[in-house]
Motif scaffolding. Sequence first.
Motif, short mmCIF file in Angstrom:
data_model
loop_
_atom_site.label_atom_id
_atom_site.label_comp_id
_atom_site.label_asym_id
_atom_site.label_seq_id
_atom_site.Cartn_x
_atom_site.Cartn_y
_atom_site.Cartn_z
N GLU A 15 0.81 -1.18 -0.02
CA GLU A 15 0.18 0.01 -0.09
C GLU A 15 0.92 1.34 0.14
O GLU A 15 1.93 1.27 0.59
CB GLU A 15 -1.03 -0.04 1.26
CG GLU A 15 -1.97 1.09 1.16
CD GLU A 15 -2.82 1.04 2.42
OE1 GLU A 15 -4.14 0.92 2.02
OE2 GLU A 15 -2.49 1.06 3.46
N HIS A 19 -1.53 3.58 -4.10
CA HIS A 19 -2.52 2.64 -4.15
C HIS A 19 -2.99 2.10 -2.84
O HIS A 19 -2.55 1.17 -2.19
CB HIS A 19 -1.09 1.43 -4.66
CG HIS A 19 -0.73 1.75 -5.77
ND1 HIS A 19 1.03 2.22 -5.57
CD2 HIS A 19 -0.80 1.70 -7.14
CE1 HIS A 19 1.33 2.13 -6.67
NE2 HIS A 19 0.58 2.19 -7.87
N MET A 21 -5.17 0.26 -0.65
CA MET A 21 -5.44 -1.31 -0.63
C MET A 21 -6.78 -1.57 0.25
O MET A 21 -6.83 -2.57 0.79
CB MET A 21 -4.38 -2.23 -0.26
CG MET A 21 -3.00 -2.11 -1.06
SD MET A 21 -3.45 -2.49 -2.93
CE MET A 21 -3.80 -4.09 -2.68
N THR A 364 5.46 -2.46 -8.98
CA THR A 364 5.99 -1.21 -8.24
C THR A 364 7.63 -0.99 -8.63
O THR A 364 7.99 -0.03 -8.32
CB THR A 364 5.96 -1.65 -6.79
OG1 THR A 364 6.64 -2.92 -6.53
CG2 THR A 364 4.73 -1.79 -6.14
N LEU A 407 -4.29 -1.01 -9.19
CA LEU A 407 -2.79 -0.97 -9.03
C LEU A 407 -2.00 -0.39 -10.43
O LEU A 407 -2.88 -0.05 -11.33
CB LEU A 407 -2.22 -2.63 -8.94
CG LEU A 407 -3.03 -3.36 -7.98
CD1 LEU A 407 -2.76 -5.04 -8.13
CD2 LEU A 407 -2.47 -2.92 -6.45
#
Length: 456
Positions: A15, A19, A21, A364, A407
């Motif tokens: 997270e 992003h 979550m 990421t 995402l």
Amino acid sequence: MPLMPITDSMFLMVESREHPMHVGGLQLFRKPEDAGPDYLSEIRRRLLDRSEVRRAFRRRPARPVNTMGYAAWAEDVELELDYHFRHSALPQPGRIRELLELTGRWHSTLLDRHRPLWEVHLVEGLRDDRFAMYSKVHHALMDGVSALRQMQATLSESPDERDSPPPWGGPAATKGVRRSRRDPVSLLTGARQSLSQLAKLPGAAVKVATEAFREHSLTLPTQAPKTMLNVPIGGARRFAAQSWSLDRVRQVATAAGVSRNDVVLAMCSGALRDYLIEQRALPDTAMVAMVPVSMRKPVETGASSGNAVGALLCNLATDRSDPAERLKLIHQSMRNAKRIFKDLTPVQALILSGINVAPLGASTIPGFVNNTRPPFNLVISNVPGPRKTMYWNGAQLDGVYPASVLLDGQALNITLTSNGDNLDFGITGCRRSVPHLQRILTHLDTALAELESAVA
């Protein structure tokens, strides 16, 4: 202090501001005829007086053991319900447009990790005398299916029931903490059965490879084209929602000899095609959707029984202009994917599903999304919801609109649920990357009309 499963910890670790979550949902209710001006205030006051809270709604992450993340849950013994359960009002003129804009802002903000990871917003001020409730809960505590079931557990089939449980309560709520014990023998048996399923995985992998490379009938992660939806995302969200008649979808499915979910996927395919044409961004090759599908076997026992979800990839046939042809290709793609999984246990299916979503784990890494093809273009999820007309404290449930997680590389999510005679669509998009998100609703309506004409 219960230990945190690695899956819970991972949702917290990945997270970031860009992003969030958590999963969420927007519910619309129609007030009962005898509702007074203080109807919502009285409901909130009454629910705040109830001390029964499910254990999941008392949990917050314990202090990190290191820079890598969390290892345990802590229980909040002094839960401030009035912080988590909030009463808000829409700005005038109180249209659905203002409600969706507010929902998008709430869905963009991170949950406070110093408190249990959930919020519920009771919203009044809709000009048609309805009210709404937006809720969100961290994915580390509950997935979208569990969150929807928790919401359903608070509903009643009777409009006369005025003592409905709060969203954080329900049948599993208790005042105290009750620890469960598990038989060590059963744990050992379950572990042996899981290892047995893993031992059979190579054979299952060979089956998938044969289907993919010899018969060319299986959609693979390498087949999704790069689109404007598959870019790095920001933290701000837009949210759009609308309902369609389940009977309309059922009639198309019956006439075409396909499943209702195939029709839903064809609706989404047609809408995406028209939306991307508007944006001058339609790829030449067919887009691919990841479709979560239940993999539960009816007669299984042991550790591999129970609910399980597989990640199937579906060819959306967005490169085809004919809606009937798109529906046929979608049906074939889903049928072929399901055939691969039908002889697998849930353990094997979950592991093989991981192949389809594995590239997201590298999203990421700086530059990864911009320089690689996506494993799929978006997630389209169909979650079972209430089958009958339901009520909450006398108010009729009009709509259930899921709000999901985005995402990097996945800037759009379409999740829908059944609600009585309707299918309720919730569309979550990155505010920066998906302009004019509400246009997708118009295109969904057009796509359904085109399917009806195509099978007539």
